[in-house]
Design an enzyme around this catalytic site. Structure first.
Site, PDB file in Angstrom:
ATOM      1  N   GLY A 157       0.790  -1.224   0.000  1.00 34.86           N
ATOM      2  CA  GLY A 157       0.000   0.000   0.000  1.00 34.86           C
ATOM      3  C   GLY A 157       0.822   1.274   0.000  1.00 34.86           C
ATOM      4  NE  ARG A 217      -4.300 -10.243  -0.734  1.00 38.98           N
ATOM      5  CZ  ARG A 217      -4.486  -9.324  -1.660  1.00 38.98           C
ATOM      6  NH1 ARG A 217      -5.405  -9.508  -2.586  1.00 38.98           N
ATOM      7  NH2 ARG A 217      -3.762  -8.223  -1.682  1.00 38.98           N
TER       8      ARG A 217
END
Length: 806
Positions: A247, A376
């Site tokens: 991020g 994921r």
């Protein structure tokens, strides 16, 4: 090793004589607490639940594993195909939890939701077969509590856990804990999560597997002088990046040697604060990069495939905002090379399940370099589904059950083009600052599909293998009708809170080629209307219509490069728009009477002391109160027909205007010979705010044009209300009110404390951003209306300070 469906079943059968209550210590409260003791609730009862009241179905004293039967019309993958789970738990919230639930329902699998106190009435809770409260709103006390989630698995009989993305989805310890309990983790083995969780270790593994990496230093020696020397060898500009980062945290671009050590210290401090680890790596900085990633899938039998690439280059604050598949401008050879390297990366860590290999693509050299692997399902996975016609969640469940991949590499389609636009509660014109509050009004385009439209798989070919099977161009010759999916976790009336990611929904479109898909995206964004929180919808519309974006000229610095085009100056509302807003107010308060029933009450007109002609003057101003109000005068000529004068800097008069309210939010007008229908939504101010000239104390009108453009206006209150408001504000000059829905982080004063003007009084947090409220007068605290840890609504009086007499 992560257990398969069958090993989990054996574990459950071995423990079939036990009941698994949630322990008192895990609930972190006494069992007598009314907040946690209601354990038997039907689905209907949760709708009106207050606080944290878990909804559970009564479990039999004996838990037995009953395999699900084969779903009708589902082709048998092999004679040894293992059945799906009977029940899974989704350890997540919002749109991804709803997304997993939809696939589970399609396959006949029961679902268990978990939720925090503030999510009690959330969409994923209502859609699941069972739902359990696992704690207060903060993630650390609910969605990140492994023990509570595991206990819910035992209580509900869930055989597997789907982690979604975020929260525990890439937590190796969670995967290991589930394995120890005999519960399947619908994801990769913990060893792969560990290996790919460190940017430094993952790049060493990739280099050994011949996957290209950005030139740089990924070692353990973190001495500042040594790192400075490595930067000199690499050559400037360089990128300093936290090895456990994400991020954009712990990341600094360094353009020259003189900037290096200060940037290093800053990156290390931020990394330590964000991730508990100050170690960094130093790499060559690519000046015109693209973010290109490859969706990979692997099973427990050694099969690994590429499901093609996505481009996620357009970002803000180093976070994705719009994604597309396939990436524009890639040749078949380059696509094949990307896919082959991504498959090699997955095989290097013995990967299982859905994963994404992220690459930096140099626009200048057309070379690509490994960046990281996300272990994921990604937020942007729907664009891959649209170009392949597949359901990736269904593939996850197949692989977790121990089955082979449904398709070989040569069979995977690549048809058309897809976009995903993320709808966020944020203010793009204020550096994309997140917003929070209720979704007072939500009107969305009607989806054409729930899942990706089916695309026939290609015939299996033994002769087509290796690079040949991935050396492909998108099929744009097949006729593909434009389609749209809406992935959302919230409905009208829902609260976008301060504790979680502010994403409201994802708009996903698919078309025959990039041009038609982009056209479908623009149309869908025009029809997406939100009131209650600031959103990025208008920005996404500008982006989708930007010439450089239409031409596929994407890069990670796109927003900065095209800032002026994406953020044009806000124009003053036109006379036509002001006239329409005034018509809305007048028709709402003086509706046209229907004449369908012939009675005196409908055929006789109203009588007024000043005559029978309806006249009204309404003052309207811009939402930011930067300009003086504009007076708009209306005169009713006949029912539904008006003469209008707009007294702006350039006065304008409209005659013979016809108008009617089609619905409480839809205005139909014929103005200047043009017939249009627009949406206008009224937003009343919080009742706790005294009336003033401030925009947030007035009624706001959110006007959506036929093209989707949103303009917010404020209706000036009448003089008598302003006078009353001044009296209230004068009487409470020292009162401090919440500027937005917030969490009280700290209350720095108590009743009776003496404070000085400018002294910090209350600290609030909204969307991970802190706001300090300071005393506006010197005096003595006479009232405190909040407490640490409490959620407060906009306009609530938090502290009152009685001003000292001069």
């Amino acid at each position: 090793m992560i257990p398969t469906n069958r090993t989990a079943a054996s574990s459950l059968l071995r423990s079939s004589t036990h009941v698994y209550p949630i322990s008192r210590t895990l609930l972190a409260t006494d069992v007598s607490s009314t907040k946690y003791t209601r354990t038997l609730h039907t689905k209907a009862s949760v709708v009106g639940a207050v606080g944290c009241q878990p909804r559970m179905l009564v479990q039999p004293a004996v838990l037995r594993r009953r395999f699900a039967t084969t779903i009708p019309n589902t082709p048998t993958l092999s004679p040894e195909r293992k059945p799906h789970f009977d029940k899974i738990l989704i350890a997540n919230r919002g749109e991804i939890a709803c997304r997993v639930i939809r696939t589970a329902k399609k396959l006949g699998i029961k679902t268990v939701a978990v939720y925090s106190e503030v999510d009690a009435n959330s969409l994923h809770v209502l859609e699941a077969d069972e739902a359990f409260c696992i704690g207060p709103a903060p993630s650390a006390e609910s969605y990140l509590r492994m023990n509570k989630i595991i206990e819910v698995c035992h209580r509900s009989g869930a055989q597997a856990v789907h982690p979604g993305y975020g929260f525990l989805s890439e937590n190796a310890k969670f995967a290991e804990r589930l394995a120890e309990e005999g519960i399947v983790f619908i994801g990769p083995p913990s060893s792969a999560i560990v290996s790919m969780g460190s940017k430094s270790e993952s790049k060493n593994i990739m280099s050994a597997a011949s996957v290209p990496c950005v030139p740089g230093y990924h070692g353990k020696d973190q001495d500042a002088d040594m790192l400075f020397g490595e930067a000199e060898k690499i050559g400037y500009p360089v990128l300093i990046k936290a090895i456990h980062g994400g991020g954009g945290k712990g990341m600094r671009v360094v353009l020259s040697p003189s900037q290096f050590k200060d940037a290093l210290a800053s990156a290390q401090r931020e990394s330590l604060k964000s991730f508990g680890d100050a170690d960094v790596l130093v790499e060559k900085y690519i000046e015109r990069p693209r973010h290109v990633e490859v969706q990979v899938f692997a099973d427990t039998l050694g099969n690994t495939v590429s499901l093609w690439e996505r481009d996620c280059s357009v970002q803000r604050r180093n976070q994705k905002i719009i994604e597309e598949a396939p990436a524009p401008g890639l040749s078949p050879d380059l696509r094949a090379d990307l896919s082959a390297k991504a498959v090699s990366a997955a095989k290097a860590v013995n990967y299982v399940g859905a994963g994404t290999i992220e690459f930096i693509f140099d626009n200048d050299s057309e070379k690509f370099y490994f960046m990281e692997m996300n272990t994921r399902l990604q937020v942007e996975h729907p664009v891959t589904e649209m170009i392949t016609g597949l359901d990736l969640v269904e593939w996850q469940l197949e692989v977790a059950a121990g089955n082979p991949l449904p398709l070989s590499q040569a069979q995977i389609p690549l048809v058309g083009h897809a976009f995903e636009a993320r709808i966020y509660a944020e203010n793009p014109r204020n550096d994309f600052l997140p917003d929070s509050g209720p979704l007072l009004y939500l009107d969305t385009p009607k989806p054409t599909h729930v899942f990706a439209p089916p695309i026939p798989s290609l015939p299996h070919s033994e002769s087509c293998s290796g690079l040949d099977s991935v050396k492909r161009s998108p099929d744009t010759s097949t006729h593909v009708a434009p389609s749209m999916r809406l992935e959302q976790g919230f409905t009208q009336g829902a609260q976008i809170g301060v504790f979680y990611d502010p994403m409201i929904a994802k708009l996903v479109v698919h078309g025959r080629d990039r041009t038609s898909a982009l056209r479908a995206l623009r149309r869908a964004l025009e029809e997406y209307k939100v009131v209650g929180v600031s959103t990025n919808v208008e920005f996404l519309r500008m982006l989708a219509g930007n010439e450089a974006f239409i031409n596929g000229e994407v890069e990670t610095g796109f927003i900065k490069k095209h800032y002026e085009d994406l953020f044009p100056a806000v124009e003053s509302p036109s006379a036509e728009l002001l006239a329409q807003a005034a018509l809305f107010v007048a028709l709402r308060e003086h509706p046209i009477q229907s004449t369908s029933l012939s009675t005196p009450w409908t055929t006789l007109t109203s009588r007024r002391f000043g005559g029978d002609v309806y006249e009204r003057t309404i003052s309207i101003q811009s939402d930011d109160a930067s300009t003086e109000p504009t007076r708009v005068s209306l005169k009713s000529i006949s029912p539904g027909h008006f003469a209008i004068s707009v007294h702006s800097a350039t006065p304008k008069t409209f005659t013979g205007v016809s108008a009617r309210l089609v619905s409480p939010t839809t205005l139909s007008t014929t103005l200047n010979g043009a017939s249009t229908e627009i949406t206008i939504v009224s937003q009343r101010p919080p009742p706790s705010l005294p009336v003033s000239r401030a925009a947030n104390t007035m009624e706001r009108l959110h006007v959506f044009s036929a093209s989707g453009t949103k303009t917010t206006l404020a209706v000036s209150p009448p003089a008598y209300l302003l006078s009353l408001g001044r009296d209230v504000l004068t009487a409470s000059k020292g009162a401090l009110r919440a500027p937005m829905p917030s969490l009280v982080v700290e209350v720095k004063v108590s009743i009776g404390d003496r404070v000085e003007k400018g002294q910090p009084v209350v600290v609030l947090e909204s969307m991970k951003t802190e706001t300090v409220l300071r005393a506006e007068v010197a005096g003595v605290v006479s009232a405190v209306g909040c407490a640490k840890g409490e959620m407060v609504e906009e306009g609530r009086e938090l502290v009152d300070i009685k001003e000292e007499e001069q």
